[in-house]
Design a protein around this motif. Sequence first.
Motif, PDB file in Angstrom:
ATOM      1  N   VAL A  24      62.941  17.266  63.687  1.00 57.74           N
ATOM      2  CA  VAL A  24      62.034  17.204  64.828  1.00 57.74           C
ATOM      3  C   VAL A  24      61.917  15.723  65.168  1.00 57.74           C
ATOM      4  O   VAL A  24      61.795  14.879  64.275  1.00 57.74           O
ATOM      5  N   VAL A  25      62.011  15.390  66.456  1.00 50.62           N
ATOM      6  CA  VAL A  25      61.875  13.993  66.874  1.00 50.62           C
ATOM      7  C   VAL A  25      60.409  13.741  67.200  1.00 50.62           C
ATOM      8  O   VAL A  25      59.793  14.510  67.928  1.00 50.62           O
ATOM      9  N   LEU A  26      59.861  12.689  66.644  1.00 56.81           N
ATOM     10  CA  LEU A  26      58.488  12.321  66.992  1.00 56.81           C
ATOM     11  C   LEU A  26      58.533  11.118  67.924  1.00 56.81           C
ATOM     12  O   LEU A  26      58.999  10.046  67.545  1.00 56.81           O
ATOM     13  N   PHE A  27      58.068  11.320  69.153  1.00 60.00           N
ATOM     14  CA  PHE A  27      58.013  10.217  70.115  1.00 60.00           C
ATOM     15  C   PHE A  27      56.638   9.564  70.116  1.00 60.00           C
ATOM     16  O   PHE A  27      56.438   8.547  70.752  1.00 60.00           O
ATOM     17  N   HIS A  28      55.687  10.184  69.444  1.00 60.31           N
ATOM     18  CA  HIS A  28      54.315   9.686  69.466  1.00 60.31           C
ATOM     19  C   HIS A  28      54.247   8.211  69.049  1.00 60.31           C
ATOM     20  O   HIS A  28      55.006   7.779  68.183  1.00 60.31           O
ATOM     21  N   GLU A  29      53.331   7.467  69.688  1.00 57.81           N
ATOM     22  CA  GLU A  29      53.217   6.035  69.403  1.00 57.81           C
ATOM     23  C   GLU A  29      52.706   5.752  68.004  1.00 57.81           C
ATOM     24  O   GLU A  29      52.928   4.669  67.471  1.00 57.81           O
ATOM     25  N   LYS A  30      52.016   6.697  67.395  1.00 58.42           N
ATOM     26  CA  LYS A  30      51.483   6.424  66.058  1.00 58.42           C
ATOM     27  C   LYS A  30      51.410   7.728  65.276  1.00 58.42           C
ATOM     28  O   LYS A  30      50.327   8.279  65.059  1.00 58.42           O
ATOM     29  N   PRO A  31      52.553   8.235  64.819  1.00 64.60           N
ATOM     30  CA  PRO A  31      52.511   9.526  64.117  1.00 64.60           C
ATOM     31  C   PRO A  31      51.862   9.433  62.744  1.00 64.60           C
ATOM     32  O   PRO A  31      51.329  10.429  62.258  1.00 64.60           O
ATOM     33  N   PHE A  32      51.913   8.258  62.112  1.00 62.47           N
ATOM     34  CA  PHE A  32      51.393   8.130  60.754  1.00 62.47           C
ATOM     35  C   PHE A  32      50.437   6.945  60.650  1.00 62.47           C
ATOM     36  O   PHE A  32      50.801   5.828  61.008  1.00 62.47           O
ATOM     37  N   LYS A  33      49.266   7.222  60.135  1.00 55.57           N
ATOM     38  CA  LYS A  33      48.292   6.146  59.954  1.00 55.57           C
ATOM     39  C   LYS A  33      48.823   5.129  58.940  1.00 55.57           C
ATOM     40  O   LYS A  33      49.410   5.507  57.925  1.00 55.57           O
ATOM     41  N   GLY A  34      48.624   3.866  59.229  1.00 55.90           N
ATOM     42  CA  GLY A  34      49.024   2.820  58.284  1.00 55.90           C
ATOM     43  C   GLY A  34      50.513   2.525  58.263  1.00 55.90           C
ATOM     44  O   GLY A  34      50.986   1.732  57.451  1.00 55.90           O
TER      45      GLY A  34
END
Length: 728
Positions: A324-334
């Motif tokens: 799955v491609v994640l385009f989100h600007e911040k998929p993971f905190k930190g």
Amino acid sequence: MATLRFNAIKKTLDRKPVEINEVERRSELFGKNVFSKSAMRQYLTSDSYKSVINAIDKGDKIERQLADHISTGMKEWAISKGATHYTHWFQPLTGSTAEKHDAFFETVDENSAIEKFSGQQLVQQEPDASSLPHGGIRNTFEARGYTAWDPTSPAFIWGTTLCIPTIFIAYTAEALDYKTPLLKSISVLDKAATDVVRYFDKKVNKVTATLGWEQEYFLIDSALAASRPDLMISGRTLLGHSPAKGQQLHDHYFGSIPSRALNYMRDLEHECLLLGIPAKTRHNEVAPNQFELAPIFEEVNLAVDHNSLLMHVMEKVAERHNFVVLFHEKPFKGINGSGKHNNWSLATDTGSNLLSPGKTPTKNLSFLTFFVNTIKAVYENEEILRATIASASNDHRLGAGEAPPAIISVFIGSQLTQVLDELEKVTDGKLSPQEKTDLKLNVVGKIPEILLDNTDRNRTSPFAFTGNKFELRAVGSTANCADPMTVLNSIVAKQLIEFKQEVDGLISSKKMKKDDAIFNVLRDYIKKSSKIRFEGDGYGKAWEEEAKGRGLSNYRNTPEALQSKISQKAIDLFSDLSIMNETEIKARFDIEIEDYSKHIQIEGRLIGDIARNHVIPTVIKYQNVLIKNVKGLKEIYGKDFKDQAKEQMNIIEAISKHIAHINKNIDQMIDARKKANHTEDPVKRAHLYCDEVKPYFEDIRYHCDKLELLVDDELWPLTKYRELLFTK
Ligand code: ADP
Ligand code: MG
């Protein structure tokens, strides 16, 4: 046991890189599925071919009759490549692309049919698009929308469908898409820049804005992603304790690409090349499982289409590779977020880059003119540029402790700073022949053709000059580049028009020589725009303080930042240049502000559900295990059991406390959401979502993440950060 999570991990570990077959050379693949100039030459009559070329180069209208010839040629070409359907392909204000497929097929009588595609079908369609966002435009007038062919972006085949890039407008001609204002900004900028460049080079007849984007993204195994409802629905993790190891060892950036990801990229590039997307660079990014793809730059309209198409193709190809491609600007905190740097420049039809220094003083004075005007344009309109990159997801990047900050500033490097400092000292009024010679020889003439300084460049500036282009780095990875590019083109066009007026004014009223006038206006601009230039580290408190003193805006969230989109200044800018009228500007604002609230609303529901349905039942199960254990100890040890059961009892209590906090926060968040939902005014609603609802996410997350550390790993239902980020 948390079955879904462990099954997903097992599945992921068993995966092999998907074999791909690279037989053809890249240069041969390139543009194979594009109705390119060479395909047109083969399939069109010379009259039709000429009319398309004139439409592309000069914006000429294509006559109806020729449109019929063109559509026939296009259909023949498409069918020869296996296409069965066609679609008008456009970019509505949802941020993604839209299409509705029709077959090349018409019945003649009950027993026979032909393949048909008319000029009318090529040029204009009337899709029932009443479910696409329109910001009230189509409610007030007519429900119909039109798509109209954009010949400047070539048709292409994706799968078995011929896709024809189009604009999308309302019955009353207001734009309902990203492309329409972009195309207008391109032509306004062309005119303004051509008028200015002709001070230096009379051979130039056309100036084109160029864009080279760099797309960052994460790749996560599809089974792992499916075990995380937050990732699947909001594109980012709303919970999850940070792993023992993150990106602190810097061992991922430019490291060797994991083999499954590498095969994905090879497959993706294959598709890109067929579609004419000139994919060039691939590498690992800073975070684990984060990557980047960058193409060779192109004319900005084509580049924007290619980026939209790419994002779609990336998702499709990922399915074949179980990613799955994640385009989100911040998929993971930190963990490092994703952006989409927009490299922008201006090219002439004589093959010169206007933002590139050259060998002669004239070329360099031309360079400085466009360079300084761009800086001035950004200075005058920094808040409009900021507004254009605002979104709920980009808020996690801009100004949230990660470069670039929410303050727009321009980095140019020390060599060019020196040049501008020298130019600031130019005499007011007519220049003596000696001063002019000196300037040309020692200042303008000394700009090196290649600006070495910029190779060691500042990485935190949101708008940096990088040798022969400006790089707008604050664009989010999910964004459609059209909006920031429309703004950049427009503000630079407006600036160049003013520049031309001022220079011409000095020439005619003060009887100045052309060069004297140019030096005078540039000196003035350099002084006026100096506040936007910043060479330091672009984030942190010190810079925020300084920027405040300089009068630069610092909007930390989308509802605040978006307001500049509908300021009188923005309305004047776009309507004076005939790029968008007030109705169109306000409609876009309404869509975006509404979109913001919806995003936060969805995330709020999700985090509440996950905390209540996944986390709390799990921790209660574990708490019961502990309770049973404590009871057992009591049975064995009698009244001394507390010595043996102390730690377990602490955990039992800690769990209860965290559960209580979570429940309290969720209840309060739901109340805040209700209050927001009952607020009629969409702007007030967005602010409530931002200031009253969103802060609960952190509190809920904090307690859930603490519980993740307390509870038996075997029971935890949500795939953990270490598994998402380090399973290759
Ligand atoms: P990075 O910023 O990652 O160090 P580069 O400096 O190599 O990368 O920039 C690469 C990007 O700049 C590419 O996408 C390329 O297409 C783009 N680019 C290069 N020249 C121009 C230009 N004249 N106009 C627009 N984009 C350009
Ligand atoms: Mg870059």
